[in-house]
Design an enzyme around this catalytic site. Structure first.
Site, PDB file in Angstrom:
ATOM      1  NE  ARG A  52      -0.441  -0.207   2.491  1.00  0.00           N
ATOM      2  CZ  ARG A  52      -0.242  -0.246   1.183  1.00  0.00           C
ATOM      3  NH1 ARG A  52       0.083   0.856   0.526  1.00  0.00           N
ATOM      4  NH2 ARG A  52      -0.362  -1.366   0.517  1.00  0.00           N
ATOM      5  NE  ARG A  64       5.447   1.371   4.034  1.00  0.00           N
ATOM      6  CZ  ARG A  64       5.525   0.588   2.965  1.00  0.00           C
ATOM      7  NH1 ARG A  64       6.618  -0.131   2.772  1.00  0.00           N
ATOM      8  NH2 ARG A  64       4.544   0.540   2.087  1.00  0.00           N
ATOM      9  NE  ARG A  73       8.835  -1.677  10.352  1.00  0.00           N
ATOM     10  CZ  ARG A  73       9.850  -2.513  10.434  1.00  0.00           C
ATOM     11  NH1 ARG A  73      10.730  -2.422  11.420  1.00  0.00           N
ATOM     12  NH2 ARG A  73      10.002  -3.473   9.537  1.00  0.00           N
ATOM     13  CG  ASP A 126       0.052  -6.974   7.733  1.00  0.00           C
ATOM     14  OD1 ASP A 126      -0.124  -8.104   7.246  1.00  0.00           O
ATOM     15  OD2 ASP A 126       0.577  -6.046   7.105  1.00  0.00           O
ATOM     16  CE1 TYR A 184       1.446 -11.393   0.844  1.00  0.00           C
ATOM     17  CE2 TYR A 184      -0.901 -10.909   0.792  1.00  0.00           C
ATOM     18  CZ  TYR A 184       0.408 -10.497   0.647  1.00  0.00           C
ATOM     19  OH  TYR A 184       0.689  -9.191   0.288  1.00  0.00           O
TER      20      TYR A 184
END
Length: 344
Positions: free
Chosen positions: A24, A28, A37, A73, A150
Site C-alpha cells: 500500500r 491513503r 480520491r 485492488d 469475500y
C-alpha cells in the site's frame, strides 16, 4: 532491470543493499492520493489508467522504493464473476450478490481477464512505460481463499463463520469454487506478465483464520495449482497474514518469495520457511505509523540483524501502510534500510 536489487533479492542473489518497498505504498497516507480520491470514487480510479499510472509512479518516486506496485485492488475480479462490487465510505468493500447457495457457485462464469480486467492490463502497460527502466513493477491478485471468503461473506469478516461453514459442510462444492477462482487468477496473472509486470504478489489476506490442518486440506492444493500455472519468468511473492503457525505449508504451496507478517520474528520465520526461498517483511505497520524515528530505526536494525545479511531478503511491512502514517516516516524507512544494510 537486470541490476534491480529487488529482482536480485527475489532470486536470492547478492545485492549491495537490502531492497525495500511497502505494501500500500500508493494510498491513503499520501496527500497526492487523497486529493484524487476526494474527486473520484475508488472504482473509477482503478479503471482510469492515467490516474493509476500517476498514483503508482508518484508513490514510488516520493519514497524512493526499489519497486512500484500497480494501484489496483484484489477484489476487482469479483466484478468479472458477476457478483458486483462497491466501496462504501467507512465500511470498505461490499459484494452486491454474495454466494448464498450451491447454485450460486455452479453458475459462476468462466472469467476472461483479458476482456473483463483489460483496464488493469492497460494500466500496467502504461505504468511500465512511465516508470524508470530500472524500477520493477509488481502486479498482483488475491489468493483463492481470500477471494472465496469475500464472495461468501459479502465483505470483510471478523470470524469467517459463513466461509468455514461452507468449506466444512460441502467439500466438493468448496473445491468447485476454488477451482473456478484458480482458473481465473492464473489467466489474470499471466496476462499481467504479458502486459509488463516484472514481478507478482499473491495476497492471502484472510488465510490466517485457518488452522494448519484446514489450510493443508482446503487451501494448499488450490494455491499450489495456481502458482504452478503462472509462467513467464516473473518472480512471485506469496504473502499471507497470521500465517506464522504454518509458514512451512505456505512455502509448500509455492512462491519464489514468502511474505512474512509482523507477528513472528523474521529470523524464526525464515528458518521455518527454509533458506532455499527468499523472504519479504516484516516491520509492524503501527510502528511506521505511530513510532518515533528512533523506534523505527531500532526495529529496522533488529529485522536486518535477523536476516543476517543473507541474500534474498526484501524489506517490507508486515501488512499494508496505515492511513495515519506520516509520509516522512515512509521516506525515512527506505533510507534507513539502505543505509544500515549497506554497512553490514
Amino acid at each position: 532491470m537486470k541490476e534491480s536489487i529487488f529482482l536480485k533479492a527475489c532470486r536470492r542473489q547478492k545485492s549491495p543493499v537490502t531492497p525495500v518497498w511497502l505494501m500500500r505504498q500508493a494510498g491513503r497516507y499520501m496527500k497526492d492520493y487523497r486529493a484524487i480520491r476526494e474527486k473520484t470514487p475508488f472504482l473509477e480510479i482503478c479503471k482510469n489508467k492515467d490516474l493509476v499510472t500517476e498514483i503508482t509512479v508518484t508513490a514510488q518516486a516520493k519514497i524512493k522504493a526499489d519497486a512500484a506496485i500497480i494501484f489496483a485492488d484484489i477484489l476487482l475480479i469479483l466484478e468479472s464473476f458477476g457478483l458486483g462490487l462497491d466501496y462504501l465510505k467507512g465500511d470498505g468493500p461490499a459484494v452486491a450478490r454474495p454466494i448464498r447457495a450451491g447454485g450460486d457457485v455452479q453458475n459462476l462464469p468462466e472469467v476472461n481477464p483479458a476482456e473483463s480486467l483489460g483496464f488493469v492490463l492497460d494500466a500496467i502497460r502504461q505504468t511500465r512505460s512511465a516508470l524508470p527502466k530500472n524500477i520493477p513493477l509488481i502486479g498482483f491478485a488475491g489468493a483463492p481463499f481470500t477471494i472465496a471468503s469475500y464472495m461468501i461473506e459479502g465483505g470483510a469478516s471478523k470470524d469467517f463463520r459463513e466461509t468455514k461453514k461452507r468449506m466444512l459442510s460441502d467439500e466438493p462444492l468448496w473445491n468447485l469454487l476454488m477451482e473456478k477462482i484458480v482458473r481465473a487468477t492464473v489467466l489474470y496473472l499471466n496476462e499481467q506478465i504479458r502486459a509488463g509486470a516484472d514481478a507478482l504478489q499473491l495476497f492471502d489476506s484472510w488465510v490466517g483464520c485457518l488452522s494448519p490442518e484446514e489450510y493443508r486440506r482446503f487451501v494448499l492444493p488450490h494455491t499450489k495449482k495456481l502458482i504452478e500455472g503462472v509462467n513467464g519468468g516473473a518472480p512471485l511473492i506469496h504473502f499471507g497474514t497470521g500465517t506464522g503457525k504454518f509458514l512451512d505449508l505456505l512455502r509448500d504451496a509455492g512462491g519464489d518469495v514468502i511474505g512474512v507478517d509482523h507477528r513472528i520474528g523474521l529470523g524464526e520465520a525464515w528458518k521455518k520457511i527454509g533458506y532455499d526461498r527468499a523472504v519479504q517483511g516484516n516491520l509492524d505497520p503501527n510502528i511506521l505509523a505511530t513510532g518515533s524515528l528512533e523506534e523505527i530505526r531500532r526495529e529496522v536494525k533488529r529485522i536486518l540483524a535477523e536476516a543476517e545479511g543473507r541474500a534474498g531478503h526484501i524489506f517490507n511491512l508486515g501488512h499494508g501502510v496505515l492511513r495515519q502514517t506520516p509520509v516522512e516516516n515512509a521516506i525515512a524507512v527506505v533510507e534507513m534500510v539502505h543505509e544500515f544494510s549497506g554497512k553490514s
